[in-house]
Design a protein around this motif. Sequence first.
Motif, PDB file in Angstrom:
ATOM      1  N   ALA A 165      42.243  32.419  40.037  1.00  0.00           N
ATOM      2  CA  ALA A 165      42.556  31.016  39.769  1.00  0.00           C
ATOM      3  C   ALA A 165      41.617  30.415  38.732  1.00  0.00           C
ATOM      4  O   ALA A 165      41.908  29.347  38.182  1.00  0.00           O
ATOM      5  CB  ALA A 165      42.505  30.203  41.059  1.00  0.00           C
ATOM      6  N   GLU A 166      40.509  31.082  38.448  1.00  0.00           N
ATOM      7  CA  GLU A 166      39.629  30.641  37.370  1.00  0.00           C
ATOM      8  C   GLU A 166      40.148  31.106  36.009  1.00  0.00           C
ATOM      9  O   GLU A 166      39.758  30.563  34.974  1.00  0.00           O
ATOM     10  CB  GLU A 166      38.212  31.190  37.585  1.00  0.00           C
ATOM     11  CG  GLU A 166      37.507  30.609  38.805  1.00  0.00           C
ATOM     12  CD  GLU A 166      36.123  31.197  39.001  1.00  0.00           C
ATOM     13  OE1 GLU A 166      35.742  32.101  38.217  1.00  0.00           O
ATOM     14  OE2 GLU A 166      35.419  30.755  39.938  1.00  0.00           O
ATOM     15  N   ILE A 187      47.189  39.491  34.063  1.00  0.00           N
ATOM     16  CA  ILE A 187      46.523  38.292  33.559  1.00  0.00           C
ATOM     17  C   ILE A 187      46.344  38.371  32.047  1.00  0.00           C
ATOM     18  O   ILE A 187      46.521  37.367  31.329  1.00  0.00           O
ATOM     19  CB  ILE A 187      45.180  38.079  34.291  1.00  0.00           C
ATOM     20  CG1 ILE A 187      45.461  37.651  35.739  1.00  0.00           C
ATOM     21  CG2 ILE A 187      44.318  37.053  33.568  1.00  0.00           C
ATOM     22  CD1 ILE A 187      44.227  37.496  36.593  1.00  0.00           C
ATOM     23  N   GLN A 188      46.051  39.558  31.533  1.00  0.00           N
ATOM     24  CA  GLN A 188      45.888  39.720  30.091  1.00  0.00           C
ATOM     25  C   GLN A 188      47.180  39.404  29.354  1.00  0.00           C
ATOM     26  O   GLN A 188      47.155  38.833  28.256  1.00  0.00           O
ATOM     27  CB  GLN A 188      45.442  41.145  29.770  1.00  0.00           C
ATOM     28  CG  GLN A 188      44.911  41.317  28.351  1.00  0.00           C
ATOM     29  CD  GLN A 188      43.638  40.534  28.104  1.00  0.00           C
ATOM     30  OE1 GLN A 188      42.706  40.601  28.891  1.00  0.00           O
ATOM     31  NE2 GLN A 188      43.603  39.761  27.025  1.00  0.00           N
ATOM     32  N   ALA A 189      48.318  39.750  29.936  1.00  0.00           N
ATOM     33  CA  ALA A 189      49.609  39.456  29.308  1.00  0.00           C
ATOM     34  C   ALA A 189      49.807  37.953  29.138  1.00  0.00           C
ATOM     35  O   ALA A 189      50.419  37.500  28.156  1.00  0.00           O
ATOM     36  CB  ALA A 189      50.749  40.045  30.132  1.00  0.00           C
ATOM     37  N   ILE A 246      47.262  35.193  44.975  1.00  0.00           N
ATOM     38  CA  ILE A 246      46.415  34.071  44.582  1.00  0.00           C
ATOM     39  C   ILE A 246      45.022  34.277  45.181  1.00  0.00           C
ATOM     40  O   ILE A 246      44.866  34.354  46.407  1.00  0.00           O
ATOM     41  CB  ILE A 246      47.006  32.735  45.069  1.00  0.00           C
ATOM     42  CG1 ILE A 246      48.410  32.536  44.477  1.00  0.00           C
ATOM     43  CG2 ILE A 246      46.100  31.570  44.702  1.00  0.00           C
ATOM     44  CD1 ILE A 246      49.171  31.368  45.083  1.00  0.00           C
ATOM     45  N   THR A 247      44.015  34.394  44.317  1.00  0.00           N
ATOM     46  CA  THR A 247      42.627  34.547  44.761  1.00  0.00           C
ATOM     47  C   THR A 247      41.759  33.570  43.966  1.00  0.00           C
ATOM     48  O   THR A 247      42.135  33.165  42.859  1.00  0.00           O
ATOM     49  CB  THR A 247      42.112  35.972  44.531  1.00  0.00           C
ATOM     50  OG1 THR A 247      42.106  36.263  43.120  1.00  0.00           O
ATOM     51  CG2 THR A 247      42.971  36.997  45.262  1.00  0.00           C
ATOM     52  N   ALA A 256      52.134  32.980  38.000  1.00  0.00           N
ATOM     53  CA  ALA A 256      50.957  32.654  37.211  1.00  0.00           C
ATOM     54  C   ALA A 256      51.342  32.308  35.777  1.00  0.00           C
ATOM     55  O   ALA A 256      52.275  32.903  35.215  1.00  0.00           O
ATOM     56  CB  ALA A 256      49.975  33.820  37.205  1.00  0.00           C
ATOM     57  N   VAL A 257      50.639  31.340  35.204  1.00  0.00           N
ATOM     58  CA  VAL A 257      50.815  30.965  33.798  1.00  0.00           C
ATOM     59  C   VAL A 257      49.434  30.822  33.163  1.00  0.00           C
ATOM     60  O   VAL A 257      48.419  30.709  33.851  1.00  0.00           O
ATOM     61  CB  VAL A 257      51.622  29.658  33.634  1.00  0.00           C
ATOM     62  CG1 VAL A 257      52.985  29.774  34.298  1.00  0.00           C
ATOM     63  CG2 VAL A 257      50.848  28.467  34.202  1.00  0.00           C
ATOM     64  N   GLU A 258      49.389  30.821  31.837  1.00  0.00           N
ATOM     65  CA  GLU A 258      48.137  30.686  31.102  1.00  0.00           C
ATOM     66  C   GLU A 258      47.518  29.315  31.390  1.00  0.00           C
ATOM     67  O   GLU A 258      48.215  28.338  31.656  1.00  0.00           O
ATOM     68  CB  GLU A 258      48.413  30.886  29.611  1.00  0.00           C
ATOM     69  CG  GLU A 258      47.178  31.089  28.759  1.00  0.00           C
ATOM     70  CD  GLU A 258      46.644  29.770  28.232  1.00  0.00           C
ATOM     71  OE1 GLU A 258      45.425  29.659  28.033  1.00  0.00           O
ATOM     72  OE2 GLU A 258      47.458  28.838  28.042  1.00  0.00           O
ATOM     73  N   LYS A 259      46.193  29.248  31.334  1.00  0.00           N
ATOM     74  CA  LYS A 259      45.426  28.096  31.801  1.00  0.00           C
ATOM     75  C   LYS A 259      45.839  26.757  31.190  1.00  0.00           C
ATOM     76  O   LYS A 259      45.737  25.718  31.844  1.00  0.00           O
ATOM     77  CB  LYS A 259      43.938  28.326  31.515  1.00  0.00           C
ATOM     78  CG  LYS A 259      43.155  28.926  32.667  1.00  0.00           C
ATOM     79  CD  LYS A 259      42.911  27.878  33.741  1.00  0.00           C
ATOM     80  CE  LYS A 259      41.894  28.368  34.756  1.00  0.00           C
ATOM     81  NZ  LYS A 259      41.643  27.373  35.813  1.00  0.00           N
TER      82      LYS A 259
END
Length: 247
Positions: free
Chosen positions: A86-87, A64-66, A81-82, A203-206
């Motif tokens: 997802a937040e 996620i940090q990446a 996916i949790t 996953a992608v950045e928000k």
Amino acid sequence: MDQFESRGRLIAGVSFDIPGMGYEDPRTGAIEGFEPDLARAIAQDIFGAPDRVDFHQVHDAGRIQALQDHVVDMVISQLTITPDRAEQVLFSTPYCVTGEAILVPTDSTIERFEDLSGKRIAVTAGSVSIRRMQAALPSLPGATLVVTPLSAGNLEAVAKGEADAASNDLINLTLMQRRADHPERYRIIDIGKRFDPKPFGVAVEKSRHALLARLNQAIERLKANGQIDRLLDAALAGAGSATARRA
């Protein structure tokens, strides 16, 4: 315009340590496995060329940090996916669903989840498996966790006698066991019924809603035409229908 469009290529965070799932061949430097191949299929769908993707290694604890540091455009690295994740990031529709399992030596007395009491359990830092095993410790008297930075370290810990079992998802453990130097020395026990299923998403950045929309379109097309099934079947190499469920 999102930066992936102006750049004309994607940067994907993948595992480099799990043959069949995400792996860097030390002889050739080639990035191989189901998830890199899925990233190439997505690049083909979006750009019309499978080589319009670059790969960056991500560890479970840093996935996620990446994204948040804009090192990668997307993470395709067994990211379950949790709600809490997802937040922090946006998730695509799931591309694969699997469950929890444990890997043990063939001659182990461990036969079921409850037999982990008093045992050393290898888990990966930053994974859903470590969360689940931490939460389960009160029901497993005497059990302790052996934390490794990479999923491949789970098998290594068992092989070296540093752990009695390894907990990871059923796909990863199947691939690690099948590609071990001596696969006959290990067996896998499905404990998925003890926990919720593990849906993997890209996953992608928000803030990257445009990229997410393109990813979802690509994944839906790849699911509809059977390509994701074919890529997963090739990676599992006949590992069995119990190993994963299509999303």
